[in-house]
Design a protein around this motif. Structure first.
Motif, PDB file in Angstrom:
ATOM      1  N   ILE A   1       0.651  -1.341   0.200  1.00 61.08           N
ATOM      2  CA  ILE A   1      -0.214   0.011   0.008  1.00 61.08           C
ATOM      3  C   ILE A   1       0.746   1.242   0.015  1.00 61.08           C
ATOM      4  CG2 ILE A   1      -1.695   1.552   1.387  1.00 61.08           C
ATOM      5  CD1 ILE A   1      -2.617  -1.317   2.387  1.00 61.08           C
ATOM      6  N   LYS A   2       1.914   1.322   0.763  1.00 62.53           N
ATOM      7  CA  LYS A   2       2.939   2.412   0.904  1.00 62.53           C
ATOM      8  C   LYS A   2       3.412   2.444  -0.577  1.00 62.53           C
ATOM      9  CE  LYS A   2       3.849   2.070   5.671  1.00 62.53           C
ATOM     10  NZ  LYS A   2       4.983   2.067   6.563  1.00 62.53           N
ATOM     11  N   THR A   3       3.860   1.592  -1.444  1.00 59.16           N
ATOM     12  CA  THR A   3       4.447   1.667  -2.661  1.00 59.16           C
ATOM     13  C   THR A   3       3.440   2.146  -3.278  1.00 59.16           C
ATOM     14  OG1 THR A   3       5.828  -0.308  -2.298  1.00 59.16           O
ATOM     15  CG2 THR A   3       5.363   0.262  -4.426  1.00 59.16           C
ATOM     16  N   ALA A   4       2.078   1.693  -3.440  1.00 60.61           N
ATOM     17  CA  ALA A   4       1.220   2.310  -4.432  1.00 60.61           C
ATOM     18  C   ALA A   4       0.903   3.788  -4.027  1.00 60.61           C
ATOM     19  CB  ALA A   4      -0.267   1.839  -4.193  1.00 60.61           C
ATOM     20  N   ILE A   5       0.782   4.184  -2.730  1.00 60.67           N
ATOM     21  CA  ILE A   5       0.759   5.720  -2.507  1.00 60.67           C
ATOM     22  C   ILE A   5       1.781   6.417  -3.147  1.00 60.67           C
ATOM     23  CG2 ILE A   5       0.754   7.335  -0.498  1.00 60.67           C
ATOM     24  CD1 ILE A   5      -2.006   5.932  -0.711  1.00 60.67           C
ATOM     25  N   ASP A   6       3.210   5.933  -2.935  1.00 64.65           N
ATOM     26  CA  ASP A   6       4.186   6.501  -3.317  1.00 64.65           C
ATOM     27  C   ASP A   6       4.349   6.661  -4.891  1.00 64.65           C
ATOM     28  OD1 ASP A   6       7.097   7.613  -3.133  1.00 64.65           O
ATOM     29  OD2 ASP A   6       7.568   6.022  -4.481  1.00 64.65           O
ATOM     30  N   GLN A   7       3.753   5.508  -5.576  1.00 57.00           N
ATOM     31  CA  GLN A   7       3.626   5.749  -7.207  1.00 57.00           C
ATOM     32  C   GLN A   7       2.494   6.595  -7.715  1.00 57.00           C
ATOM     33  OE1 GLN A   7       5.585   3.907  -9.294  1.00 57.00           O
ATOM     34  NE2 GLN A   7       6.967   3.216  -7.727  1.00 57.00           N
ATOM     35  N   THR A   8       1.484   6.785  -6.890  1.00 58.84           N
ATOM     36  CA  THR A   8       0.445   7.781  -7.242  1.00 58.84           C
ATOM     37  C   THR A   8       0.700   9.166  -6.789  1.00 58.84           C
ATOM     38  OG1 THR A   8      -0.894   6.973  -5.483  1.00 58.84           O
ATOM     39  CG2 THR A   8      -1.205   5.955  -7.453  1.00 58.84           C
ATOM     40  N   PHE A   9       1.871   9.407  -6.207  1.00 59.07           N
ATOM     41  CA  PHE A   9       2.065  10.789  -5.483  1.00 59.07           C
ATOM     42  C   PHE A   9       1.768  11.981  -6.884  1.00 59.07           C
ATOM     43  CE2 PHE A   9       4.816  14.451  -4.610  1.00 59.07           C
ATOM     44  CZ  PHE A   9       4.370  14.786  -3.345  1.00 59.07           C
ATOM     45  N   SER A  10       2.585  12.021  -8.008  1.00 61.67           N
ATOM     46  CA  SER A  10       2.491  12.842  -8.630  1.00 61.67           C
ATOM     47  C   SER A  10       1.256  12.959  -9.264  1.00 61.67           C
ATOM     48  CB  SER A  10       3.586  12.877  -9.634  1.00 61.67           C
ATOM     49  OG  SER A  10       5.002  12.758  -9.124  1.00 61.67           O
ATOM     50  N   TYR A  11       0.839  11.707  -9.687  1.00 63.92           N
ATOM     51  CA  TYR A  11      -0.812  12.027 -10.185  1.00 63.92           C
ATOM     52  C   TYR A  11      -1.674  12.560  -9.313  1.00 63.92           C
ATOM     53  CZ  TYR A  11      -5.237  10.091 -11.671  1.00 63.92           C
ATOM     54  OH  TYR A  11      -6.493   9.772 -12.080  1.00 63.92           O
ATOM     55  N   ARG A  12      -1.681  12.389  -8.023  1.00 66.48           N
ATOM     56  CA  ARG A  12      -2.365  12.902  -7.192  1.00 66.48           C
ATOM     57  C   ARG A  12      -2.321  14.326  -6.560  1.00 66.48           C
ATOM     58  NH1 ARG A  12      -1.618   8.967  -3.818  1.00 66.48           N
ATOM     59  NH2 ARG A  12       0.201   9.703  -2.635  1.00 66.48           N
ATOM     60  N   ARG A  13      -0.966  14.939  -6.762  1.00 69.18           N
ATOM     61  CA  ARG A  13      -0.825  16.078  -6.590  1.00 69.18           C
ATOM     62  C   ARG A  13      -1.397  17.090  -7.558  1.00 69.18           C
ATOM     63  NH1 ARG A  13      -1.313  17.772  -2.443  1.00 69.18           N
ATOM     64  NH2 ARG A  13      -0.394  19.694  -3.106  1.00 69.18           N
ATOM     65  N   ARG A  14      -1.318  16.340  -8.954  1.00 71.25           N
ATOM     66  CA  ARG A  14      -1.689  17.194 -10.046  1.00 71.25           C
ATOM     67  C   ARG A  14      -3.438  17.315  -9.992  1.00 71.25           C
ATOM     68  NH1 ARG A  14      -0.490  13.766 -13.401  1.00 71.25           N
ATOM     69  NH2 ARG A  14       1.655  14.262 -13.750  1.00 71.25           N
ATOM     70  N   TRP A  15      -3.873  15.936  -9.428  1.00 75.66           N
ATOM     71  CA  TRP A  15      -5.328  16.062  -9.394  1.00 75.66           C
ATOM     72  C   TRP A  15      -5.801  16.987  -8.409  1.00 75.66           C
ATOM     73  CZ3 TRP A  15      -8.185  13.134  -5.224  1.00 75.66           C
ATOM     74  CH2 TRP A  15      -9.352  13.181  -5.428  1.00 75.66           C
ATOM     75  N   ILE A  16      -5.140  17.178  -7.299  1.00 77.24           N
ATOM     76  CA  ILE A  16      -5.551  18.342  -6.044  1.00 77.24           C
ATOM     77  C   ILE A  16      -5.501  19.577  -6.734  1.00 77.24           C
ATOM     78  CG2 ILE A  16      -4.897  18.740  -3.879  1.00 77.24           C
ATOM     79  CD1 ILE A  16      -4.545  15.998  -3.089  1.00 77.24           C
ATOM     80  N   MET A  17      -3.922  20.033  -7.147  1.00 78.03           N
ATOM     81  CA  MET A  17      -3.783  21.096  -7.761  1.00 78.03           C
ATOM     82  C   MET A  17      -4.849  21.731  -9.076  1.00 78.03           C
ATOM     83  SD  MET A  17       0.212  20.893  -7.538  1.00 78.03           S
ATOM     84  CE  MET A  17       0.532  22.353  -8.413  1.00 78.03           C
ATOM     85  N   THR A  18      -5.257  20.757  -9.688  1.00 82.26           N
ATOM     86  CA  THR A  18      -6.046  21.148 -10.731  1.00 82.26           C
ATOM     87  C   THR A  18      -7.341  21.380 -10.492  1.00 82.26           C
ATOM     88  OG1 THR A  18      -5.888  19.143 -11.896  1.00 82.26           O
ATOM     89  CG2 THR A  18      -3.979  20.888 -12.449  1.00 82.26           C
ATOM     90  N   LYS A  19      -8.028  20.070  -9.655  1.00 83.86           N
ATOM     91  CA  LYS A  19      -9.352  20.027  -9.804  1.00 83.86           C
ATOM     92  C   LYS A  19      -9.971  20.489  -8.243  1.00 83.86           C
ATOM     93  CE  LYS A  19      -9.764  17.925 -13.567  1.00 83.86           C
ATOM     94  NZ  LYS A  19     -10.390  18.506 -14.609  1.00 83.86           N
ATOM     95  N   SER A  20      -9.004  20.982  -7.532  1.00 83.62           N
ATOM     96  CA  SER A  20      -9.193  21.213  -5.942  1.00 83.62           C
ATOM     97  C   SER A  20     -10.617  20.314  -5.486  1.00 83.62           C
ATOM     98  CB  SER A  20      -9.827  22.641  -6.030  1.00 83.62           C
ATOM     99  OG  SER A  20      -8.892  23.714  -6.507  1.00 83.62           O
ATOM    100  N   PRO A  21     -10.278  19.146  -5.219  1.00 82.47           N
ATOM    101  CA  PRO A  21     -11.381  18.181  -4.685  1.00 82.47           C
ATOM    102  C   PRO A  21     -11.371  18.429  -3.204  1.00 82.47           C
ATOM    103  CG  PRO A  21      -9.461  16.989  -5.164  1.00 82.47           C
ATOM    104  CD  PRO A  21      -9.280  18.312  -5.699  1.00 82.47           C
ATOM    105  N   THR A  22     -12.683  18.128  -2.388  1.00 80.44           N
ATOM    106  CA  THR A  22     -12.791  18.369  -1.198  1.00 80.44           C
ATOM    107  C   THR A  22     -12.137  17.292  -0.272  1.00 80.44           C
ATOM    108  OG1 THR A  22     -14.920  16.803  -1.358  1.00 80.44           O
ATOM    109  CG2 THR A  22     -14.967  19.375  -1.419  1.00 80.44           C
ATOM    110  N   VAL A  23     -12.195  17.247   0.745  1.00 82.17           N
ATOM    111  CA  VAL A  23     -11.356  16.236   1.795  1.00 82.17           C
ATOM    112  C   VAL A  23     -12.022  14.858   1.637  1.00 82.17           C
ATOM    113  CG1 VAL A  23     -10.817  15.400   4.060  1.00 82.17           C
ATOM    114  CG2 VAL A  23     -10.333  17.779   3.236  1.00 82.17           C
ATOM    115  N   GLY A  24     -13.438  14.893   1.404  1.00 82.23           N
ATOM    116  CA  GLY A  24     -14.391  13.707   1.426  1.00 82.23           C
ATOM    117  C   GLY A  24     -13.939  12.901  -0.020  1.00 82.23           C
ATOM    118  N   GLN A  25     -13.982  13.921  -1.266  1.00 86.73           N
ATOM    119  CA  GLN A  25     -13.415  13.184  -2.495  1.00 86.73           C
ATOM    120  C   GLN A  25     -12.020  12.481  -2.302  1.00 86.73           C
ATOM    121  OE1 GLN A  25     -14.046  17.043  -4.510  1.00 86.73           O
ATOM    122  NE2 GLN A  25     -16.253  16.209  -5.354  1.00 86.73           N
TER     123      GLN A  25
END
Length: 209
Positions: free
Chosen positions: A58-82
């Protein structure tokens, strides 16, 4: 020399240098990765049961998706629930939040705690002293008679009041950002004696019923 000679043959209008628009430097550049790669890791994050045996995967998966996740948060501004819906392991594996914050701050995640009491609190008090809002002045007067954990909690509340709204202007509920919403995520500190008194009252009522 060749560039200088070419420039001599140019007309005046052709010699004007146009500054190209540059990307803002305050936002870190995120590498563009294959969009099919995060999908497999996202499936693993959602489906794999959180357990000591699966922790490493799970930690490896979180690490592998870090850049994808940061781009999603920065561009889409999801809520904490999302965010929690997309990455549910942040809820049942709180250590992942620390790892995420460490990657975001380039390993300087402990700087806030180090400077909190000796540097940040004195500056907060100075800034808050210029505020005319009554609830900030009330919290500041309250902090003058406090120490340790109570002082830290009160100053955190003052900090929340002084911080500007988020760039997206949204709170955890998806509506306009508000101080009360942020304050609700702080744990209220209650002296032990009050808890004991409440317990005694509750037990006395229970025995009379």
């Amino acid at each position: 020399m060749r560039l200088r000679n070419i420039r001599r043959k140019l007309q005046q209008s052709q010699r004007i240098y146009n500054l190209k628009q540059r990307l803002p430097t305050d936002q870190p550049s995120l590498p563009i990765t294959d969009e099919t790669v995060p999908t497999e890791w996202l499936t693993l994050i959602k489906r794999m049961r959180p357990s000591p045996e699966n922790s490493s995967s799970i930690k490896t998966a979180i690490d592998q998706t870090f850049s994808y996740r940061r781009r999603w948060i920065m561009t889409k501004s999801p809520t904490v629930g999302q965010i929690f819906k997309e990455y549910p392991r942040f809820l049942d594996m709180p250590a992942l939040v620390d790892i995420e914050f460490s990657k975001m701050t380039d390993g300087k995640e402990d700087m806030f705690i180090k400077k909190w009491e000796g540097t940040i609190i004195p500056k907060l008090k100075e800034i808050a002293s210029f505020e005319k809002k009554m609830y900030i002045r009330h919290l500041l007067e309250k902090a003058d008679n406090q120490q340790d954990d109570e002082l830290c909690y009160t100053m955190l509340r003052i900090l929340v009041h002084l911080l500007p709204p988020t760039a997206s202007g949204r709170s955890v509920a998806g509506s306009k950002c508000c101080v009360n919403s942020a304050i609700s995520y702080l744990l209220e500190l209650v002296p032990v004696c009050i808890v004991l008194d409440f317990y005694k009252v509750a037990m006395s009522h229970a025995t009379t019923l």
